[in-house]
Design a protein around this motif. Structure first.
Motif, PDB file in Angstrom:
ATOM      1  N   ASN A 149      40.864  38.820  34.907  1.00  0.00           N
ATOM      2  CA  ASN A 149      40.660  38.888  36.397  1.00  0.00           C
ATOM      3  C   ASN A 149      39.130  38.693  36.548  1.00  0.00           C
ATOM      4  O   ASN A 149      38.318  38.067  35.587  1.00  0.00           O
ATOM      5  N   CYS A 169      44.037  40.201  30.803  1.00  0.00           N
ATOM      6  CA  CYS A 169      45.299  40.750  31.005  1.00  0.00           C
ATOM      7  C   CYS A 169      46.162  40.682  29.854  1.00  0.00           C
ATOM      8  O   CYS A 169      46.883  41.566  29.230  1.00  0.00           O
ATOM      9  N   CYS A 187      45.305  44.672  35.284  1.00  0.00           N
ATOM     10  CA  CYS A 187      45.159  43.563  36.117  1.00  0.00           C
ATOM     11  C   CYS A 187      45.885  43.949  37.402  1.00  0.00           C
ATOM     12  O   CYS A 187      46.637  43.029  37.887  1.00  0.00           O
TER      13      CYS A 187
END
Length: 459
Positions: free
Chosen positions: A141, A147, A176
């Motif tokens: 992110n 993630c 995320c």
């Protein structure tokens, strides 16, 4: 191919030269002269057509002939997030990865869709790689929080060939969540003695909407995990494609092709919701030679977003050998909640890719081949309706098995129009043959007509 020239001096035929020059001096044109010009033009077209349709085909799947999607858009990987070029859901892209490099690509994601990015690394033919060489792909992110990440390596065979790894942003996961900017980081993993060649990259971005109605978040607990018997019967010939985009469709049955050491073949199998896929690969006996290759054949399975599901390999001493993928669960949305990779990857319906690579080392002990490879494919179970998405996926229909998909599995059609040239060259060949036939017939008619007009003029 040589150039075809229209040269007046070349048409001075004995017995007709005087009449031809007389007409030219008067500023006119004979019927024969007009026909000749048309013949020259058509001959040039026919030569061009023949050159295209008779062009030797590059052996499928070598690293230097990987079938990139013709719709790929060129993007440069950035050394940092600030300059990262954007990938759009539903798009396919072509890039490159130098030795030791780490490159970024950007994504703008909404808060409700799952995003999948797959990266295929394509080393050049003849390069030197180690077993641990490969790529690592991760999704992050805007704050740099990871993630997911996956890796792909060339394995014990140390034979350079296309390998793919994927990264996922699952909208429901805490790490995320939310809309905004995300980044895909692609890292090259190299051993000390590996070649410094730059690798090609092909990237795909896929968006999966959430379900219209939320269901259970538990993986299926009960499914038939016994190893199924391989499909029997005589294998039908079906040449493999040279890349994911040009993968040739197969259905249940036995399918055979010949493959040379160092080459890779791509197939795809339509598998609907509720259906269970099983695959066995056989490498036929050699005509001569001796020795042992520890990872002679590599069979890899990728799901519709080109995410790795399972992989199997076999050693080879010159006699026929076979290897099967792990027993796979029926395709269900809930499989994504499993912690086992070959179960987790069977999370959506669509085209599942079978990638077959023959180790380059085989040539040292058993010659250049080619060697017969047979895939025995079983698609068991009754298809049922999908889970009910709240919106369209990008690209559309990627998580469906369409009527066209089922028909392609029977006929052996390749990928979409951008499918790495496999389909395009077949169409071109057919068109070329048809055009050549028409041209030859037209030439014959014009020649006869021109002669008749010339005879009438002479009288």
């Amino acid at each position: 191919m040589g150039h075809v020239r229209s040269n007046d001096e070349g048409w001075r035929v004995m017995g007709r030269r005087t009449a031809w020059w007389r007409t030219r001096a008067q500023g006119g044109r004979t019927p024969v002269a007009g026909a000749v010009r048309r013949v020259v033009v058509l001959a040039a077209v026919l030569c061009a057509t023949a050159a295209l349709t008779d062009r030797p085909a590059t052996a499928a799947g070598s690293s230097s002939s990987y079938g990139y999607d013709k719709s790929d858009r060129a993007v440069d990987g950035a050394t940092g997030t600030a300059d990262a070029e954007e990938l759009n859901p539903g798009g396919t892209y072509r890039s490159s990865l130098p030795k030791g490099a780490s490159v970024y690509y950007g994504l703008d994601l909404d808060a409700t869709s799952n995003a999948y990015v797959s990266v295929t690394a394509v080393p050049p033919a003849g390069t030197t790689v180690a077993a641990t060489d490969g790529i690592k792909v991760s999704m992050r992110n805007a704050q740099g929080t990871g993630c997911t990440h996956r890796s792909a390596t060339f394995g014990a065979g140390r034979s350079p060939h296309p390998v793919a790894a994927w990264a996922v942003r699952e909208a429901g996961k805490a790490l995320c969540k939310g809309s905004g900017k995300y980044y895909v980081l692609v890292e090259r993993v190299d051993a000390a003695g590996s070649s410094s060649d730059t690798w090609g990259l092909e990237l795909t971005a896929v968006s999966e909407p959430l379900l219209a109605q939320a269901g259970t978040t538990d993986a299926p607990q009960a499914w038939d995990s016994a190893s199924p018997e391989a499909v029997t019967g005589e294998a039908r010939h079906r040449a493999g494609g040279s890349g994911f985009a040009g993968a040739v469709a197969v259905g249940q049955g036995a399918w055979r092709d010949d493959i040379a050491p160092g080459r890779t073949l791509f197939y795809k199998v339509p598998v609907d919701w509720g259906q269970q896929l099983s695959v066995t690969a056989e490498l036929g006996a050699s005509d001569g030679g001796s020795g042992y290759v520890s990872r002679a054949l590599d069979l890899a399975l990728y799901n519709p977003v080109r995410g790795s599901v399972d992989e199997a390999g076999l050693g080879y001493r010159g006699t026929q050998r076979s290897v099967a993928l792990e027993p796979l669960p029926p395709v269900e949305y809930r499989n994504r909640y499993s912690v086992v990779d070959h179960e987790n990857g069977m999370r959506f319906a669509g085209s599942y890719y079978l990638v077959v690579h023959l180790d380059a080392e085989l040539a040292d002990d058993f010659g250049q081949g080619p060697f017969p490879v047979t895939l025995r494919v079983r698609v068991a179970g009754t298809a049922h309706a999908g889970p009910g998405y709240a919106a369209q996926a990008e690209p559309r229909n990627i998580f469906e098995v369409t009527t066209q998909d089922r028909a392609a599995a029977v006929t052996g059609s390749a990928g979409s129009a951008g499918g790495g040239g496999d389909t395009a060259m077949k169409v071109l060949a057919v068109a070329g043959i048809g055009a050549g036939t028409v041209l030859l017939a037209t030439l014959g008619v014009w020649t006869v007509s021109a002669r008749r007009r010339a005879s009438t003029a002479a009288l």
